[in-house]
Design a protein around this motif. Structure first.
Motif, PDB file in Angstrom:
ATOM      1  N   ARG A 199      -4.270   4.420  -0.856  1.00 56.20           N
ATOM      2  CA  ARG A 199      -4.077   5.358  -1.965  1.00 56.20           C
ATOM      3  C   ARG A 199      -4.078   6.823  -1.539  1.00 56.20           C
ATOM      4  N   PHE A 200      -4.687   7.132  -0.386  1.00 52.12           N
ATOM      5  CA  PHE A 200      -4.748   8.529   0.052  1.00 52.12           C
ATOM      6  C   PHE A 200      -3.511   8.935   0.848  1.00 52.12           C
ATOM      7  N   ARG A 242      -2.700  17.030   7.395  1.00 52.21           N
ATOM      8  CA  ARG A 242      -3.933  16.622   6.718  1.00 52.21           C
ATOM      9  C   ARG A 242      -4.345  15.230   7.192  1.00 52.21           C
ATOM     10  N   VAL A 285     -12.921  14.081  -3.792  1.00 45.25           N
ATOM     11  CA  VAL A 285     -12.978  15.154  -2.790  1.00 45.25           C
ATOM     12  C   VAL A 285     -11.748  15.123  -1.878  1.00 45.25           C
ATOM     13  N   VAL A 286     -11.412  13.920  -1.391  1.00 42.78           N
ATOM     14  CA  VAL A 286     -10.285  13.804  -0.458  1.00 42.78           C
ATOM     15  C   VAL A 286      -8.982  13.912  -1.244  1.00 42.78           C
ATOM     16  N   GLU A 287      -8.084  14.789  -0.797  1.00 45.33           N
ATOM     17  CA  GLU A 287      -6.849  15.023  -1.539  1.00 45.33           C
ATOM     18  C   GLU A 287      -5.832  13.893  -1.336  1.00 45.33           C
ATOM     19  N   ALA A 288      -4.827  13.871  -2.193  1.00 42.80           N
ATOM     20  CA  ALA A 288      -3.756  12.876  -2.098  1.00 42.80           C
ATOM     21  C   ALA A 288      -2.755  13.301  -1.023  1.00 42.80           C
ATOM     22  N   ALA A 330     -12.858   9.832  -3.529  1.00 43.44           N
ATOM     23  CA  ALA A 330     -11.526  10.225  -4.025  1.00 43.44           C
ATOM     24  C   ALA A 330     -11.594  11.488  -4.875  1.00 43.44           C
TER      25      ALA A 330
END
Lengths: 288, 212
Positions: free
Chosen positions: B151-152, B64, B125-128, B123
């Motif tokens: 954080r991502f 990812r 939308v964008v996953e961890a 944040a």
């Protein structure tokens, strides 16, 4: 669902692409989370692949729409704002002249221009005639409106044409876009045209054969042009117009920042202005 | 020479070995069947591969990626060709339009019109636990952007960063700018490798880092 997760898909369902796109555009959240897992767990998507297919459709639509709206809106907004600002200012000055003439007949200490109108409004006892003070208020309001429009231009212009604004200033950038009609139209102008935008009367007089060619149009307000001795102003105007033409093309076709343009222009202007002393002493006065 | 990620190969185009990925052509680059050449002069990440950086990409559908400063999608298109879900953040509307057309033929490339300095804007939308963050933003405060987007990133994830000296300060010497960026970055990241990309991109520094 009792706990709100902040996910973009929280209030939309799988096949509502338009609503999903809106949720992508309008949402926000402090921290990311394992969204694909959450979507499958909550039953919003049937599996991870299904989730990503959905996300793909939604982000493509969201970004295409948002980009188009911003692009469309902004350079038109800029053109309207700068034209409205010029109209307000021109009208304010015209009315201020009329006001000065009229108020001068009753005021022991008459002044001129918009500053005089401000004085009349600030000092209520200066003039007793309410018709005259009311006219002064109109002048001040118009000038304030022009200032508000100028502030708006300062804010919007850098997002529409970042390179143009970096080379010129927000107002000059907006004037050039306005004279050309749009950023796209400006990006398609050769630099020789940009050099004389706003000097159309002089240009056509020249083309009819009874005037010298104009050295510059509105780019006269650029400090590199104004700050150069008259004999070398044509060279400076040409250098400025050349870089502005490139900046307009980058802003329209690419959109990224090119700080090197500023450096290159500064170096070129330095070379041209170095001639100023020499030209003045010999009174050569050539426009290379 | 370090290993390239799965899905990136050196192939011959017009008699010259070049980097390539498999996917729809984007900018008129040379192709060879389904493979398309990756021009390191137009891509900071491509230059980092050419120069043998340990970029720590594995490649493959499970990787990812968050790409900050996607611009017209030239590079992120290649990334999506060899990686899994790829989030592409771009701030300027004009290049975002081109980015959308690159994304249309890539089902795991997600374009987002947002400001990389403000992660709250995406944040939701964008996953961890992103595996790799690629950053190529031409704005002031490039270290700040990397720190804000920490954080991502998964704890064992990697940051691949191209620092543009001129975006930070046009007047300062690039080496001073790079030192400042590295200093700032080291609060949050441990720098694993840092080298200049001058062979392909003037006044750029390539950095690979991992979160502290």
């Amino acid at each position: 669902m009792s706990d709100r997760t902040g996910a973009w898909f929280e209030d939309v369902t799988r096949h509502e692409t338009a609503a999903s796109a809106t949720a992508i555009r309008s949402g926000s959240h402090a921290e990311p989370a394992p969204w694909p897992e959450l979507a499958v767990e909550s039953g919003a998507a049937s599996d991870e692949d299904d989730y990503y297919d959905w996300l793909h459709d939604a982000t493509v639509v969201a970004t295409a729409d948002a980009a188009q709206e911003l692009e469309r809106a902004d350079d038109r907004q800029l053109v309207h704002a700068v034209r409205a600002m010029d109209d307000c200012r021109r009208t304010a000055n015209e009315l201020a002249e009329r006001l000065a003439e009229w108020a001068g007949t009753v005021d022991d200490d008459p002044g001129t221009g918009v500053a005089y109108a401000r004085r009349i409004v600030a000092d209520e006892t200066a003039i007793e005639d309410e018709t005259i003070t009311s006219l002064a208020e109109r002048v001040v309001d118009l000038e304030d409106e022009a200032l508000a429009l100028e502030e708006r231009l300062d804010r919007v212009a850098p997002t529409v044409a970042p390179n143009l604004v970096a080379l010129a200033d927000p107002i000059l950038a907006a004037r050039l876009i306005s004279l050309a009609g749009s950023l796209e139209a400006l990006a398609k102008q050769p630099s020789g045209t940009i050099q004389v935008l706003g000097a159309e009367d002089a240009l056509f007089a020249h083309l009819r054969g009874h005037a010298p060619s104009p050295k510059h149009g509105v780019i006269y307000t650029h400090e590199a042009v104004r700050g150069t001795a008259p004999a070398n102003r044509g060279s400076a105007a040409r250098a400025v117009a050349g870089k502005l033409a490139i900046a307009a093309r980058v802003d329209h076709y690419a959109g990224d920042r090119r700080p090197e343009l500023e450096r290159e222009l500064a170096a070129r202007i330095e070379t041209i202005q170095a001639r100023d002393g020499a030209t003045e002493s010999t009174e050569a006065g050539t426009d290379d | 020479m370090t290993d390239l990620p799965n899905g990136v190969e050196r192939r011959e185009f017009d008699g010259r070995e070049r980097l390539a990925t498999e996917g729809e052509p984007v900018y008129g680059e040379p192709t060879d069947g389904t493979w398309r050449a990756w021009d390191p002069n137009r891509s900071k990440l491509g230059a980092m591969f050419e120069l043998g950086f340990e970029t720590v990409f594995d490649g493959g559908p499970d990787e990812r990626v968050l790409y900050l400063g996607a611009a017209s999608g030239t590079t992120v298109g290649h990334v999506a060709d060899f990686s899994g879900p790829t989030y592409a953040v771009e701030f300027a509307p004009r290049p975002a339009r081109d980015l959308v057309s690159v994304a249309e033929s890539r089902s795991r490339l997600f374009p987002l019109l947002a400001d990389a300095r403000l992660p709250e804007q995406y944040a939701h939308v964008v996953e961890a636990d992103i595996d790799v963050i690629v950053q190529d933003v031409a704005t002031r405060g490039q270290a700040r952007v990397a720190i804000e987007n920490r954080r991502f990133l998964a704890d064992d994830g990697r940051l691949v960063l191209a620092v543009k000296a001129r975006s930070e300060d046009v007047t300062a010497a690039p080496t001073d700018v790079f030192d400042r960026v590295r200093d700032q970055l080291s609060e949050t990241y441990e720098i694993l490798e840092a080298r200049r990309l001058d062979e392909f991109h003037t006044d750029h520094l390539g950095i690979v880092a991992r979160p502290r």
